[in-house]
Design a protein around this motif. Sequence first.
Motif, PDB file in Angstrom:
ATOM      1  N   UNK A 185       0.828  -1.206   0.000  1.00 58.69           N
ATOM      2  CA  UNK A 185       0.000   0.000   0.000  1.00 58.69           C
ATOM      3  C   UNK A 185       0.863   1.256   0.000  1.00 58.69           C
ATOM      4  N   UNK A 186       1.930   1.224   0.815  1.00 57.47           N
ATOM      5  CA  UNK A 186       2.858   2.364   0.851  1.00 57.47           C
ATOM      6  C   UNK A 186       3.460   2.605  -0.533  1.00 57.47           C
ATOM      7  N   UNK A 187       3.894   1.548  -1.182  1.00 51.13           N
ATOM      8  CA  UNK A 187       4.529   1.681  -2.494  1.00 51.13           C
ATOM      9  C   UNK A 187       3.560   2.261  -3.517  1.00 51.13           C
ATOM     10  N   UNK A 188       2.352   1.705  -3.569  1.00 44.64           N
ATOM     11  CA  UNK A 188       1.360   2.156  -4.539  1.00 44.64           C
ATOM     12  C   UNK A 188       0.985   3.613  -4.298  1.00 44.64           C
ATOM     13  N   UNK A 189       0.764   3.971  -3.038  1.00 45.22           N
ATOM     14  CA  UNK A 189       0.356   5.338  -2.704  1.00 45.22           C
ATOM     15  C   UNK A 189       1.451   6.338  -3.054  1.00 45.22           C
ATOM     16  N   UNK A 193       1.370   9.294  -5.850  1.00 40.24           N
ATOM     17  CA  UNK A 193       1.602  10.678  -5.465  1.00 40.24           C
ATOM     18  C   UNK A 193       2.707  11.330  -6.285  1.00 40.24           C
ATOM     19  N   UNK A 194       3.739  10.537  -6.605  1.00 40.40           N
ATOM     20  CA  UNK A 194       4.835  11.072  -7.420  1.00 40.40           C
ATOM     21  C   UNK A 194       4.335  11.515  -8.787  1.00 40.40           C
ATOM     22  N   UNK A 210      10.444   7.031  -2.135  1.00 39.00           N
ATOM     23  CA  UNK A 210       9.697   6.261  -1.132  1.00 39.00           C
ATOM     24  C   UNK A 210       8.997   5.070  -1.787  1.00 39.00           C
ATOM     25  N   UNK A 211       8.317   5.325  -2.917  1.00 41.33           N
ATOM     26  CA  UNK A 211       7.587   4.250  -3.583  1.00 41.33           C
ATOM     27  C   UNK A 211       8.505   3.160  -4.089  1.00 41.33           C
ATOM     28  N   UNK A 212       9.655   3.551  -4.653  1.00 42.50           N
ATOM     29  CA  UNK A 212      10.595   2.557  -5.169  1.00 42.50           C
ATOM     30  C   UNK A 212      11.186   1.716  -4.044  1.00 42.50           C
ATOM     31  N   UNK A 217      11.073  -3.600  -1.366  1.00 41.93           N
ATOM     32  CA  UNK A 217      10.805  -4.424  -0.187  1.00 41.93           C
ATOM     33  C   UNK A 217       9.728  -5.463  -0.490  1.00 41.93           C
ATOM     34  N   UNK A 218       8.687  -5.072  -1.212  1.00 43.01           N
ATOM     35  CA  UNK A 218       7.597  -5.994  -1.547  1.00 43.01           C
ATOM     36  C   UNK A 218       8.103  -7.150  -2.388  1.00 43.01           C
ATOM     37  N   UNK A 219       8.932  -6.870  -3.386  1.00 39.72           N
ATOM     38  CA  UNK A 219       9.480  -7.933  -4.239  1.00 39.72           C
ATOM     39  C   UNK A 219      10.298  -8.910  -3.403  1.00 39.72           C
TER      40      UNK A 219
END
Length: 245
Positions: A185-189, A193-194, A210-212, A217-219
């Motif tokens: 969720x953090x990554x997508x958001x 936003x970017x 931040x998203x990258x 981390x998700x991968x």
Amino acid sequence: MPGKRLDEEERQLIAQWLWDGLGYSEIGRRLQRPASTIQREVVRNGGHNNYRPGAAHRAASDRAMRRMPAVDDLDVDEEVYAFDRRPGEVQEFHLQLVAVFVQTGLTRTAARILAEIFMTDKGSLTATELVLRLSISPGTVSRSTAYLQQLDLLRAERDGKRMRYYLDDDVWYRAWLSSAERNSTWAHTALNGAEIFGLDTPVGARLKDMGQFFAFVVVDMESTQRKWLDFFEKKKRARADAAAR
């Protein structure tokens, strides 16, 4: 003494050591009992300043005569002494486990509840047992266990008229999975936003970083998830095979 309830002599010693100003941990160490046992004994029988060993022993004898193991005659020392465990080491680890849970962000009461259930061989306790073991109110148990269930650290089931709380074999996987979902969720958001602020702006660049990061981390967590599920399935099959023999 292992596996037995406090006797009259031990209660006399508790009263004397309380008078001398010793804490529950030190009294427990001297009696080779968990500090929680000493604390529950004192709280149940008048508190630190009003503990009377004779009255406490008579009350315990009365409870034993009534034979109400689920509430008043609950013996929580048996597992401490099972498998030749050393009570002092068990007590020290218990305090360490609570401290670690608190450091990871749990409230102290939730940490105490989680540690208490972890340190039972059956991996479950009723709400009543938690009240007696930790000397806390039923309302506190209800609120803290609800909080732990929200974190996927506990599972609750009705056990007759009582609620019983369990640890599942995959408790840490489920808690970790919740963390993975939050990271996603953090990554997508952040990446969304970017795009909104523009990648060539300071805010957009900051959100992109931040998203990258969280996408990376998700991968990594998805790879770990696959490895764990494979390992966990093999472990379950091995246990099933061993039980079938």
